[in-house]
Write an enzyme that holds these catalytic residues in place. Structure first.
Site, PDB file in Angstrom:
ATOM      1  N   LYS A 382       0.851  -1.190   0.000  1.00 25.88           N
ATOM      2  CA  LYS A 382       0.000   0.000   0.000  1.00 25.88           C
ATOM      3  C   LYS A 382       0.890   1.244   0.000  1.00 25.88           C
ATOM      4  O   LYS A 382       2.096   1.149   0.270  1.00 25.88           O
ATOM      5  CB  LYS A 382      -0.905  -0.018   1.232  1.00 25.88           C
ATOM      6  CG  LYS A 382      -0.165  -0.085   2.557  1.00 25.88           C
ATOM      7  CD  LYS A 382      -1.126  -0.342   3.716  1.00 25.88           C
ATOM      8  CE  LYS A 382      -0.356  -0.520   5.019  1.00 25.88           C
ATOM      9  NZ  LYS A 382      -1.241  -0.947   6.115  1.00 25.88           N
ATOM     10  N   ARG A 476     -11.099  -1.362  14.909  1.00 23.57           N
ATOM     11  CA  ARG A 476     -11.012  -0.557  13.691  1.00 23.57           C
ATOM     12  C   ARG A 476     -11.937  -1.243  12.681  1.00 23.57           C
ATOM     13  O   ARG A 476     -13.134  -1.240  12.876  1.00 23.57           O
ATOM     14  CB  ARG A 476      -9.544  -0.469  13.231  1.00 23.57           C
ATOM     15  CG  ARG A 476      -9.316   0.571  12.158  1.00 23.57           C
ATOM     16  CD  ARG A 476      -7.835   0.743  11.806  1.00 23.57           C
ATOM     17  NE  ARG A 476      -7.250  -0.466  11.245  1.00 23.57           N
ATOM     18  CZ  ARG A 476      -6.003  -0.550  10.780  1.00 23.57           C
ATOM     19  NH1 ARG A 476      -5.224   0.511  10.823  1.00 23.57           N
ATOM     20  NH2 ARG A 476      -5.547  -1.673  10.291  1.00 23.57           N
ATOM     21  N   TYR A 609      13.618  30.638   6.199  1.00 22.38           N
ATOM     22  CA  TYR A 609      12.390  31.230   6.743  1.00 22.38           C
ATOM     23  C   TYR A 609      12.478  31.365   8.248  1.00 22.38           C
ATOM     24  O   TYR A 609      13.034  30.494   8.931  1.00 22.38           O
ATOM     25  CB  TYR A 609      11.191  30.317   6.426  1.00 22.38           C
ATOM     26  CG  TYR A 609      10.787  30.309   4.975  1.00 22.38           C
ATOM     27  CD1 TYR A 609      10.371  31.480   4.336  1.00 22.38           C
ATOM     28  CD2 TYR A 609      10.788  29.117   4.253  1.00 22.38           C
ATOM     29  CE1 TYR A 609       9.985  31.452   3.011  1.00 22.38           C
ATOM     30  CE2 TYR A 609      10.391  29.077   2.936  1.00 22.38           C
ATOM     31  CZ  TYR A 609       9.993  30.249   2.303  1.00 22.38           C
ATOM     32  OH  TYR A 609       9.610  30.215   1.015  1.00 22.38           O
ATOM     33  N   MET A 658       9.714  23.915   1.427  1.00 25.92           N
ATOM     34  CA  MET A 658       8.932  22.970   0.638  1.00 25.92           C
ATOM     35  C   MET A 658       9.840  22.217  -0.344  1.00 25.92           C
ATOM     36  O   MET A 658       9.671  21.025  -0.556  1.00 25.92           O
ATOM     37  CB  MET A 658       7.828  23.707  -0.113  1.00 25.92           C
ATOM     38  CG  MET A 658       6.827  22.758  -0.755  1.00 25.92           C
ATOM     39  SD  MET A 658       5.582  23.606  -1.727  1.00 25.92           S
ATOM     40  CE  MET A 658       4.392  24.064  -0.505  1.00 25.92           C
TER      41      MET A 658
END
Ligand SMILES: *Cc1c(COP(=O)(O)O)cnc(C)c1O
Length: 719
Positions: A382, A476, A609, A658
Site C-alpha cells: 500500500k 477498527r 524562513y 517545501m
C-alpha cells in the site's frame, strides 16, 4: 518454503538455441546429400525433441507453482497474449510468401483459411504458435479442474490419439472405423501434430517437473535419456521401414526421452545471457524466410551447386543466416528497450530514492525462512509500496515467487492491475458498494469490513472475491469476533467467493507483559471464531493475522499468509524495537539528493524562513534540493536532522522549506554544486538509517517512507 524461487536455468536456456538449430535441420535436411538414413536419424528422430522441448519450457515456467489452486489466470493470459502477438506478426511476415506460393487461392475457401490459422499455421512452421496457445489452455484447464495425475493421463490419451494419426497412422488406416475417424480429424487439421493432441502432454510434463519436489539424480537422468533415445531411434527406424508413418513427429518414446532430457538440463543452473530466449524464438520464426533468401541468392549468383545441392553447406548457410538475422533483431529490440528505459530513468539530479532489489530479495528470503512451512508472504505494498514504487516492487516480487499483495485502496489495486501485477491483490481498506463492478472487472479481492458490507457487495450479482475481516480487539475494521453467526452468514452469500479470513493485531510490536497478554487474547479470539465456523461445517479459507511485528514476535503462528509490510523493506518501525526474533533485514531504500549551491555566510547572518538559524561564526552553507514536498519531514528542521556529504555528517540548519533544505558544511572539504547528499542510507562509513530519521522527526518509519512523495525519482538497482 512452498513456493519455488525462480532460478536461472542456464541448461534449459542454452538448449533452446540447440533446439532452434534442430528445427532448422528439420527444414533443410543437412545430411540428405550424404546418407539418407543418417538424415532420417537426424531430422526425423533426433530433431523431434526440439518442438516438444519448447512446449515443456513454456509449461515449466507457466506452472512453476506448487498447488493447483494457485494457478493464476494472469500467467496464462500473459503467455497467450505474447504468443498471439507473435503469431500475428509472423502471419504478416510470411504473407508475401503465401502470395508467391499461391496459398491465397486456397484461402478463398474460408474453412481452409480457418484451418490454417487455428491449427496448421499459415506457413509450414507456424503451426507451433497456435499449438502453443491450445496446449497452454488445455493443460491449464486440466490442471485447474483435475488432480495432476488425472490431468496428465488425459493429456497422455490425447497424445496417443495423435500418435495413431501420425507415425502410427499405417495401423489406423487398416481399421475402417479408425480410418473414418482420422479422415474426419484431418478435415480440421492436416496433422494430429497440433495444439490439441501433441502440445498438451508436453506442457503437462513441464508442469510436472516444475512441481516435483524430489529430484532424480543426474546420473539416472542421463542413463534414462540414453536408453529412451535408443528406444526412440529403434521405434523411428522400425516404423519407417514398415512404412507406417503418415508424418513423423510423434513417437511413444519421445515422452520418456523429453522427460529425462529436461531433467538433465535442469541440473545446469547459473546465469545466462537474457537474450537467449528471444534468440531461439527469432531463429525459429525467421529461418524459413532465410531459406528463401539463400535460394534466391544462390540462383542470382549461380551458386546453386554449392549453396543448395550441397546439403551440409545449405544447412550451414541457412543456420548462420538465421542466427545472424536473429542477433541483429535482438540488438534492435534491445536498443529500443534501453532507449525506453533511459528516457524513463530520469537524471538523478534533484532528489531520488535508490531502491535496492537485491536487498528486497534478501529480506523475502529471510522472512520466508522465519515463517512456518505452508505460510506464505502476502506483500503489503500500500501507499506506493511504502514509498518504494508499487508497480516495480510488485513485479519484482512476482518474479521471486511472491504472488499475493495487499494494498489499502481500490485505486491502488487498479493501478497495479493496469501495470500488469499478476496474482491476488487484496484491498485492506473499505470499498463502497458503488465500485463493486470494478472489483469484478479487475479481479480484486476486497476486505469486507463487517457483515453489512458483505451483503452490499453480494447484491452486485456477479462473483466477487473477498477476505473477511474480523475484529478481535483493535476496534477498527472487521466484524466482531463474537458474532459467529453473522460471520458464518457471509459464507452463504451466493456471489461472494470467500478466499480468506483475517484479523489485525494492534500491539504485536510490544513485548511488554500487558501488551503480550492483549495480543494473545486477540489471537485466541481469532482462533475461537475459526473453531466456531468449523463447528458450523464451514470450510475455512486462507487465514492470516500477522503483520511484520506479528511475524517477529509471534513467528510460531500457523497461518496461510503473513501480511508483511515494513519488514519487507528492511526496516523496523522504530529505533530501539525489541522483538522476539531478530532477523537480518536490509534496508531497501536510500534517499539521495544534490547540493545545488554552496555559499559562505558571515557571523550574524541568518538562514531560511523565520531566520531560525543565525551563524555564530563564518559558516559554509550547502543548499540541497530536497524539501518537505518531497516527503522529507519538516520536523527535522534546526537541530533535529543530519545529512551525509562526502561520508561526513552535516547538521540541517534553519527551517526545511517545501523544496530545499540547508546544511552546515563548515569544515567539510571542498563542497560544491552537484555533490551527492545522502538523507537516508550509507555514505562511506557513516549511515543514517530510516529508523533514526523517523525517531528524530517524531514518527515511525512507516509514516516517513509512505509519505515520500511522487515528486521523487525512483531508481531501481539490480532490477
Ligand atoms: C498495513 C497493514 C499491514 C502491514 O503492516 P506492517 O506492520 O507494515 O507489516 C498488515 N495488515 C494490515 C491490515 C495493514 O493495514
Amino acid at each position: 518454503m512452498t513456493i519455488p524461487q525462480k532460478k536461472e536455468y542456464a541448461g534449459i536456456d542454452y538448449f533452446r538455441l540447440i533446439a532452434a538449430f534442430l528445427v532448422v535441420a528439420i527444414h533443410t535436411s543437412p545430411l540428405s546429400g550424404l546418407n539418407e538414413t543418417a538424415d532420417f536419424v537426424l531430422t526425423r528422430v533426433l530433431a523431434r525433441v526440439a518442438v516438444p522441448f519448447f512446449f515443456m519450457v513454456s509449461g515449466f515456467f507457466l506452472f512453476s507453482k506448487t498447488e493447483a489452486e494457485k494457478l493464476n489466470f494472469y500467467g496464462l493470459a500473459v503467455l497467450l497474449k505474447k504468443t498471439a502477438f507473435l503469431y500475428g506478426i509472423a502471419i504478416l511476415l510470411y504473407l508475401p510468401l503465401n502470395i508467391y506460393a499461391g496459398t491465397l487461392g486456397e484461402w478463398r475457401c474460408l474453412p481452409n483459411l480457418l484451418k490454417d490459422i487455428v491449427f496448421d499455421g499459415t506457413f509450414y512452421h507456424l503451426w507451433y504458435l497456435p499449438a502453443a496457445i491450445f496446449g497452454a489452455c488445455i493443460a491449464w484447464l486440466l490442471l485447474k479442474r483435475l488432480p495432476s495425475r488425472q490431468a496428465f493421463i488425459i493429456s497422455l490419451i490425447l497424445y496417443i490419439v495423435g500418435l495413431f494419426g501420425d507415425s502410427y497412422y499405417g495401423i489406423s488406416e487398416k481399421i475402417p472405423f479408425l480410418k473414418a475417424v482420422y479422415q474426419n480429424l484431418f478435415w480440421f487439421s492436416d496433422y494430429t501434430r497440433n495444439g490439441l493432441f501433441f502440445a498438451p502432454v508436453f506442457f503437462m510434463l513441464g508442469a510436472l517437473l516444475a512441481r516435483q519436489t524430489k529430484r532424480i539424480p543426474l546420473q539416472t537422468c542421463l542413463i534414462g535419456l540414453a536408453v529412451s533415445f535408443v528406444f526412440m531411434l529403434t521405434e523411428g527406424l522400425l516404423l519407417h521401414s514398415l512404412k507406417l508413418p503418415k508424418h513423423d513427429s510423434m513417437y511413444l518414446m519421445l515422452l520418456p526421452c523429453m522427460f529425462f532430457l529436461f531433467q538433465s538440463l535442469h541440473f545446469w543452473k547459473g546465469k545466462n545471457p537474457k537474450y537467449l530466449r528471444n534468440l531461439s524464438m527469432l531463429i525459429y520464426l525467421i529461418h524459413p524466410a532465410v531459406i528463401v533468401v539463400v535460394r534466391g541468392f544462390a540462383k542470382a549468383t549461380g551458386l546453386q551447386r554449392l549453396l543448395i545441392d550441397n546439403s551440409v553447406i545449405h544447412y550451414l548457410a541457412v543456420a548462420s543466416g538465421s542466427f545472424a538475422a536473429a542477433i541483429v533483431l535482438v540488438m534492435i529490440l534491445n536498443r529500443k528497450r534501453t532507449h525506453k528505459s533511459n528516457s524513463m530513468q530520469r537524471h538523478k539530479d534533484r532528489v531520488w530514492a535508490e531502491i535496492n532489489m537485491l536487498n528486497l530479495r534478501h529480506n523475502v528470503q529471510v522472512l520466508r525462512d522465519a515463517l512456518p512451512v505452508g505460510c506464505e508472504i502476502m506483500a503489503v505494498i500500500k501507499a506506493n509500496a511504502y514509498g518504494h514504487g508499487a508497480a516495480e516492487i510488485s513485479a519484482y516480487l512476482h518474479r521471486i515467487g511472491v504472488d499475493s499483495v495487499a494494498v489499502a485502496t481500490i485505486d491502488e489495486a487498479i493501478y497495479l492491475r493496469r501495470k500488469g501485477t499478476k496474482g491476488e491483490i487484496l484491498i485492506l481498506g473499505y470499498t463502497s458498494e458503488a465500485r463493486t463492478s470494478e472489483l469484478f472487472r479487475y479481479r480484486l479481492s476486497q476486505t469486507v469490513v463487517d457483515a453489512e458490507h458483505a451483503r452490499e457487495l453480494n447484491r452486485f450479482g456477479k462473483p466477487i472475491q473477498i477476505h473477511i475481516k474480523v475484529d478481535t480487539g483493535m476496534n477498527r475494521l472487521g466484524e466482531n469476533y463474537r458474532h459467529v453467526s453473522e460471520i458464518a452468514s457471509i459464507f452463504d452469500c451466493e456471489n461472494l467467493k470467500v478466499r480468506g479470513i483475517f484479523s489485525h493485531m494492534c500491539v504485536s510490536d510490544s513485548t511488554e507483559t500487558g501488551n503480550v497478554a492483549f495480543t494473545k487474547a486477540q489471537i485466541q479470539h481469532f482462533y475461537e471464531l475459526l473453531d466456531g465456523l468449523k463447528a458450523k461445517h464451514i470450510q475455512l479459507p486462507k487465514i492470516h493475522i500477522q503483520s511484520s511485528y506479528g511475524v517477529l514476535n509471534y513467528p510460531e503462528l500457523q497461518c496461510s499468509y503473513a501480511r508483511i509490510g515494513i519488514a519487507l523493506y528492511g526496516v523496523l518501525s522504530t529505533f530501539d524495537a525489541q522483538t522476539k526474533c531478530s532477523l537480518d533485514l536490509r534496508p531497501v531504500l536510500a534517499l539521495k539528493s544534490k547540493v545545488v549551491l554552496a555559499r559562505t555566510i558571515e557571523s550574524g547572518e541568518s538562514v531560511g524562513y523565520g531566520r531560525e538559524f543565525v551563524a555564530e561564526r563564518e559558516t559554509k552553507v550547502a543548499v540541497i534540493s530536497t524539501g518537505y514536498a518531497d516527503g522529507f519531514p519538516r520536523s527535522l528542521s534546526t537541530g533535529k536532522g543530519h545529512v551525509l556529504i562526502h561520508g561526513c555528517r552535516a547538521p540541517i540548519i534553519g527551517r526545511i522549506c517545501m523544496d530545499q533544505l540547508m546544511a552546515d558544511v563548515t569544515g567539510l572539504p571542498d563542497i560544491k554544486r552537484g555533490d551527492v547528499v545522502t538523507l537516508i542510507g550509507k555514505d562511506g562509513s557513516e549511515e543514517i538509517t530510516a529508523e533514526q530519521v523517523a525517531v528524530n522527526a517524531g514518527t515511525i518509519t512507516n509514516e516517513l517512507l509512505s509519505r515520500l512523495s511522487n515528486r521523487l525519482e525512483r531508481v531501481f538497482l539490480d532490477l
